[in-house]
Design a protein around this motif. Structure first.
Motif, PDB file in Angstrom:
ATOM      1  N   PHE A  18      45.883   2.098  26.810  1.00 10.24           N
ATOM      2  CA  PHE A  18      46.453   1.777  28.117  1.00 10.24           C
ATOM      3  C   PHE A  18      47.512   2.816  28.500  1.00 10.24           C
ATOM      4  CE2 PHE A  18      49.612  -0.221  30.867  1.00 10.24           C
ATOM      5  CZ  PHE A  18      48.798  -0.563  31.943  1.00 10.24           C
ATOM      6  N   GLY A  19      48.318   3.261  27.525  1.00  8.15           N
ATOM      7  CA  GLY A  19      49.293   4.312  27.795  1.00  8.15           C
ATOM      8  C   GLY A  19      48.618   5.587  28.255  1.00  8.15           C
ATOM      9  N   VAL A  20      47.476   5.917  27.632  1.00  7.40           N
ATOM     10  CA  VAL A  20      46.696   7.088  28.055  1.00  7.40           C
ATOM     11  C   VAL A  20      46.236   6.917  29.498  1.00  7.40           C
ATOM     12  CG1 VAL A  20      44.588   8.421  27.661  1.00  7.40           C
ATOM     13  CG2 VAL A  20      45.931   7.615  25.705  1.00  7.40           C
ATOM     14  N   LEU A  21      45.737   5.733  29.831  1.00  6.83           N
ATOM     15  CA  LEU A  21      45.253   5.473  31.185  1.00  6.83           C
ATOM     16  C   LEU A  21      46.365   5.631  32.208  1.00  6.83           C
ATOM     17  CD1 LEU A  21      43.056   2.322  30.460  1.00  6.83           C
ATOM     18  CD2 LEU A  21      42.227   4.621  31.015  1.00  6.83           C
ATOM     19  N   GLN A  22      47.576   5.182  31.872  1.00  8.23           N
ATOM     20  CA  GLN A  22      48.714   5.348  32.789  1.00  8.23           C
ATOM     21  C   GLN A  22      48.966   6.816  33.089  1.00  8.23           C
ATOM     22  OE1 GLN A  22      51.779   3.074  30.605  1.00  8.23           O
ATOM     23  NE2 GLN A  22      51.902   1.737  32.391  1.00  8.23           N
ATOM     24  N   ALA A  23      48.931   7.640  32.044  1.00  8.72           N
ATOM     25  CA  ALA A  23      49.175   9.068  32.235  1.00  8.72           C
ATOM     26  C   ALA A  23      48.045   9.716  33.031  1.00  8.72           C
ATOM     27  CB  ALA A  23      49.339   9.758  30.884  1.00  8.72           C
ATOM     28  N   LEU A  24      46.800   9.352  32.723  1.00  8.33           N
ATOM     29  CA  LEU A  24      45.661   9.921  33.445  1.00  8.33           C
ATOM     30  C   LEU A  24      45.747   9.602  34.935  1.00  8.33           C
ATOM     31  CD1 LEU A  24      42.706   9.139  30.988  1.00  8.33           C
ATOM     32  CD2 LEU A  24      43.724  11.387  31.455  1.00  8.33           C
ATOM     33  N   LYS A  25      46.165   8.396  35.253  1.00 11.72           N
ATOM     34  CA  LYS A  25      46.310   8.010  36.657  1.00 11.72           C
ATOM     35  C   LYS A  25      47.410   8.818  37.323  1.00 11.72           C
ATOM     36  CE  LYS A  25      46.984   4.016  39.685  1.00 11.72           C
ATOM     37  NZ  LYS A  25      47.175   2.546  39.761  1.00 11.72           N
ATOM     38  N   GLU A  26      48.513   9.016  36.617  1.00 13.37           N
ATOM     39  CA  GLU A  26      49.657   9.730  37.183  1.00 13.37           C
ATOM     40  C   GLU A  26      49.318  11.185  37.508  1.00 13.37           C
ATOM     41  OE1 GLU A  26      54.088  10.992  35.628  1.00 13.37           O
ATOM     42  OE2 GLU A  26      53.412   8.926  35.257  1.00 13.37           O
ATOM     43  N   ILE A  27      48.478  11.805  36.685  1.00 14.44           N
ATOM     44  CA  ILE A  27      48.171  13.223  36.898  1.00 14.44           C
ATOM     45  C   ILE A  27      46.838  13.432  37.622  1.00 14.44           C
ATOM     46  CG2 ILE A  27      49.530  13.929  34.895  1.00 14.44           C
ATOM     47  CD1 ILE A  27      46.992  14.235  33.299  1.00 14.44           C
ATOM     48  N   GLY A  28      46.229  12.337  38.085  1.00 13.75           N
ATOM     49  CA  GLY A  28      45.012  12.444  38.874  1.00 13.75           C
ATOM     50  C   GLY A  28      43.767  12.770  38.085  1.00 13.75           C
ATOM     51  N   GLU A  29      43.735  12.358  36.809  1.00 11.07           N
ATOM     52  CA  GLU A  29      42.564  12.603  35.954  1.00 11.07           C
ATOM     53  C   GLU A  29      41.859  11.298  35.592  1.00 11.07           C
ATOM     54  OE1 GLU A  29      41.223  15.392  34.949  1.00 11.07           O
ATOM     55  OE2 GLU A  29      42.720  16.876  35.534  1.00 11.07           O
ATOM     56  N   ASP A  30      41.999  10.284  36.426  1.00 13.13           N
ATOM     57  CA  ASP A  30      41.516   8.942  36.081  1.00 13.13           C
ATOM     58  C   ASP A  30      40.197   8.571  36.753  1.00 13.13           C
ATOM     59  OD1 ASP A  30      42.821   8.970  38.559  1.00 13.13           O
ATOM     60  OD2 ASP A  30      43.348   6.847  38.437  1.00 13.13           O
ATOM     61  N   HIS A  31      39.507   9.536  37.335  1.00 14.20           N
ATOM     62  CA  HIS A  31      38.192   9.218  37.916  1.00 14.20           C
ATOM     63  C   HIS A  31      37.115   9.405  36.852  1.00 14.20           C
ATOM     64  CE1 HIS A  31      34.632   9.074  40.387  1.00 14.20           C
ATOM     65  NE2 HIS A  31      34.272  10.262  39.913  1.00 14.20           N
ATOM     66  N   GLY A 244      50.790   6.893  23.704  1.00 17.33           N
ATOM     67  CA  GLY A 244      49.563   7.195  24.421  1.00 17.33           C
ATOM     68  C   GLY A 244      49.842   7.977  25.695  1.00 17.33           C
ATOM     69  N   TYR A 245      50.867   7.561  26.412  1.00 19.69           N
ATOM     70  CA  TYR A 245      51.267   8.256  27.638  1.00 19.69           C
ATOM     71  C   TYR A 245      51.713   9.684  27.308  1.00 19.69           C
ATOM     72  CZ  TYR A 245      53.979   9.390  31.829  1.00 19.69           C
ATOM     73  OH  TYR A 245      54.483  10.008  32.948  1.00 19.69           O
ATOM     74  N   ASN A 246      52.614   9.808  26.320  1.00 19.12           N
ATOM     75  CA  ASN A 246      53.154  11.127  25.967  1.00 19.12           C
ATOM     76  C   ASN A 246      52.071  12.078  25.467  1.00 19.12           C
ATOM     77  OD1 ASN A 246      55.666  10.158  26.638  1.00 19.12           O
ATOM     78  ND2 ASN A 246      56.381   9.931  24.520  1.00 19.12           N
ATOM     79  N   ASP A 247      51.189  11.574  24.599  1.00 21.59           N
ATOM     80  CA  ASP A 247      50.141  12.430  24.041  1.00 21.59           C
ATOM     81  C   ASP A 247      49.208  12.955  25.130  1.00 21.59           C
ATOM     82  OD1 ASP A 247      51.094  12.169  21.455  1.00 21.59           O
ATOM     83  OD2 ASP A 247      49.776  10.499  20.956  1.00 21.59           O
ATOM     84  N   THR A 248      48.958  12.132  26.126  1.00 20.30           N
ATOM     85  CA  THR A 248      48.110  12.555  27.236  1.00 20.30           C
ATOM     86  C   THR A 248      48.804  13.618  28.078  1.00 20.30           C
ATOM     87  OG1 THR A 248      47.156  10.335  27.288  1.00 20.30           O
ATOM     88  CG2 THR A 248      46.742  11.741  29.193  1.00 20.30           C
ATOM     89  N   MET A 249      50.078  13.401  28.360  1.00 19.65           N
ATOM     90  CA  MET A 249      50.830  14.382  29.141  1.00 19.65           C
ATOM     91  C   MET A 249      50.931  15.714  28.392  1.00 19.65           C
ATOM     92  SD  MET A 249      51.502  12.838  31.967  1.00 19.65           S
ATOM     93  CE  MET A 249      52.959  13.292  32.883  1.00 19.65           C
ATOM     94  N   LYS A 250      50.998  15.661  27.071  1.00 23.45           N
ATOM     95  CA  LYS A 250      51.008  16.899  26.281  1.00 23.45           C
ATOM     96  C   LYS A 250      49.635  17.569  26.313  1.00 23.45           C
ATOM     97  CE  LYS A 250      52.959  14.768  22.777  1.00 23.45           C
ATOM     98  NZ  LYS A 250      53.549  14.430  21.459  1.00 23.45           N
ATOM     99  N   HIS A 251      48.595  16.769  26.220  1.00 23.76           N
ATOM    100  CA  HIS A 251      47.245  17.343  26.233  1.00 23.76           C
ATOM    101  C   HIS A 251      46.993  18.115  27.524  1.00 23.76           C
ATOM    102  CE1 HIS A 251      42.944  17.635  25.314  1.00 23.76           C
ATOM    103  NE2 HIS A 251      42.751  17.387  26.606  1.00 23.76           N
ATOM    104  N   TYR A 252      47.490  17.577  28.644  1.00 23.67           N
ATOM    105  CA  TYR A 252      47.292  18.227  29.935  1.00 23.67           C
ATOM    106  C   TYR A 252      48.462  19.127  30.325  1.00 23.67           C
ATOM    107  CZ  TYR A 252      43.111  15.438  30.696  1.00 23.67           C
ATOM    108  OH  TYR A 252      41.842  14.889  30.586  1.00 23.67           O
ATOM    109  N   LYS A 253      49.292  19.478  29.331  1.00 20.43           N
ATOM    110  CA  LYS A 253      50.362  20.471  29.475  1.00 20.43           C
ATOM    111  C   LYS A 253      51.456  20.062  30.455  1.00 20.43           C
ATOM    112  CE  LYS A 253      48.329  23.404  26.659  1.00 20.43           C
ATOM    113  NZ  LYS A 253      47.176  22.583  26.273  1.00 20.43           N
TER     114      LYS A 253
END
Length: 425
Positions: A18-31, A244-253
């Motif tokens: 769910f933390g990953v999903l939050q980050a994906l939505k924030e950076i526009g990668e959730d489609h 989950g949120y942090n790891d996603t934000m790191k993955h997408y720089k």
């Protein structure tokens, strides 16, 4: 282009996803065109298809053991816990032996509440979940069409973590948790025609390293172990969501770092000096390894960093992150927090500052013959501090350079890292 999200299993660790999903939505990668789930990932996937992310967050916020299991669930499997709660444990054990699994009747109601067939089938997003046959653990890829007849049953089957949970019978066939077949079925996503895959795992080591470092596959996972799969400690769960949120934000720089997380920053000027010293240290370690055959390598520190980080290749930035991770771990810093580089550096230097003073108590009031036994009692941070102090005051050397490079190579490298940081205050 077909984008597929793959969600692995892991019990209550599903909140990491769910933390990953939050980050994906924030950076526009959730489609996504399709979501594939295994075990708890199948529940998360169903709710993504339903566009019920608020309901999904609510599910984890209010998750408790009595919503999954009827009866006793130990906080951990330690002997002390089981002894203190032995009456409840033996009562549950009796049920387990009789029914071939613990009583998960509350979980049936749980799935019924969160799975909404109307929203699910009205959604244009495709879905699949994975179960496994009990007999030989062959994978069963449940399609959205198959969900029309036994939707709830398939979700329960995918989550049936046998032997803790009982097997799930559907149309006379027995099924268990899809993780028995593949807990992160990236292969299935590719065979299904995915052009881009975002795969989320919940362990520090990926199940399929084959797929790492491919532009079309994004693999996101925690860099340190989370907790047991039936842990209902909400403080730990909240931390997993942040990770989950942090790891996603790191993955997408959007953030930097490896285990620990930082706001974006340029590599400091002193790092180039450290890299030079680092390479010299690696060779010094090789030349000092007459004692330990295992250390006969030209890259002992590099090997240790790659082992700590569960990766097979290091860039300069990853060297930097790896050394920071090790130091921040020694300083017991919060790995769910987002730091500025200045803040992290200040905390590290403050923690090691006593070593920079001449009156640092590096030498115990003991006879020379007792020094070896004294050093053997020290933890890693104390060893780093002794070595760091000797870098400032060579005449205060308690552990010779040859011994340091043979027995404490990683601690020596960390001490040099802090030493160079201190020189550039």
């Amino acid at each position: 282009m077909k984008r597929t999200l793959v969600l692995s299993g892991g019990g209550t660790k599903g909140i990491y996803e769910f933390g990953v999903l939050q980050a994906l939505k924030e950076i526009g990668e959730d489609h996504f065109d399709k979501v594939i789930g295994v075990s708890v990932g199948s529940l998360n996937a169903a709710m993504i298809v339903q566009n019920d992310l608020e309901k999904l967050e609510n599910m984890y916020m209010h998750l408790s053991s009595d919503k999954i299991v009827n009866g006793f669930v130990p906080t951990d499997m330690s002997f002390k816990t089981l002894l203190n709660e032995r009456e409840e444990f033996f009562s549950q054990l009796h049920y387990y032996m009789k029914e071939h699994g613990i009583d998960i009747s509350p979980f049936y109601d749980f799935v019924h509440y969160y799975y909404d067939p109307k929203k699910f089938f009205e959604s244009k997003m495709d879905f699949s979940c994975v179960a496994a046959t009990k007999k030989d653990h062959e994978g069963v890829f449940v399609t959205k069409e198959m969900m029309k007849e036994h939707g709830e049953d398939w979700l329960i089957a995918s989550c049936s973590a046998y032997p803790a949970f009982p097997v799930k019978e559907i149309d006379g066939n027995e099924y268990v948790d899809g993780g028995y077949y593949d807990n992160c079925p990236i292969d299935y996503a590719l065979r299904d025609g995915a052009d881009e895959v975002v795969a989320i795992e919940m362990g520090p080591q990926t199940l399929h390293p084959l797929y790492e470092n491919h532009a079309m596959i994004h693999m996101i996972h925690p860099k340190a172990p989370l907790y047991d799969f039936l842990c209902f400690d909400h403080e730990k769960m909240e931390k997993a969501k942040k990770l989950g949120y942090n790891d996603t934000m790191k993955h997408y720089k959007r953030y930097y770092g490896f285990r620990y997380t930082f706001e974006r920053f340029p590599l400091p000027v002193y790092f180039h000096e450290y890299i030079r010293e680092f390479l010299i240290t690696e060779m010094d370690i090789k030349n000092a390894t007459s004692i330990n055959e295992k250390l006969r390598s030209e890259h002992v520190i590099t090997d240790r960093l790659m082992e700590r980080m569960n990766i097979s290749r290091l860039t300069d930035r990853l060297y930097f992150y790896g050394m920071l991770d090790a130091l921040m771990e020694l300083c017991e810093m919060d790995d769910a927090k987002v730091y500025t580089m200045k803040e992290a550096r200040h905390t590290i230097l403050a923690s090691f500052a006593p070593c920079a003073y001449e009156d640092y108590p590096y030498k115990p009031s003991r006879s020379p013959g007792e020094f070896v036994s004294y050093v053997s009692t020290l933890d890693k941070k104390a060893i780093v501090m002794l070595i760091l102090h000797a870098l400032f005051y060579p005449d205060h050397e308690l552990i010779s350079e040859n011994v340091r490079n043979t027995i404490y190579p990683f601690e020596s490298a960390l001490a040099k890292f802090v030493y160079i940081m201190m020189k550039h205050i």
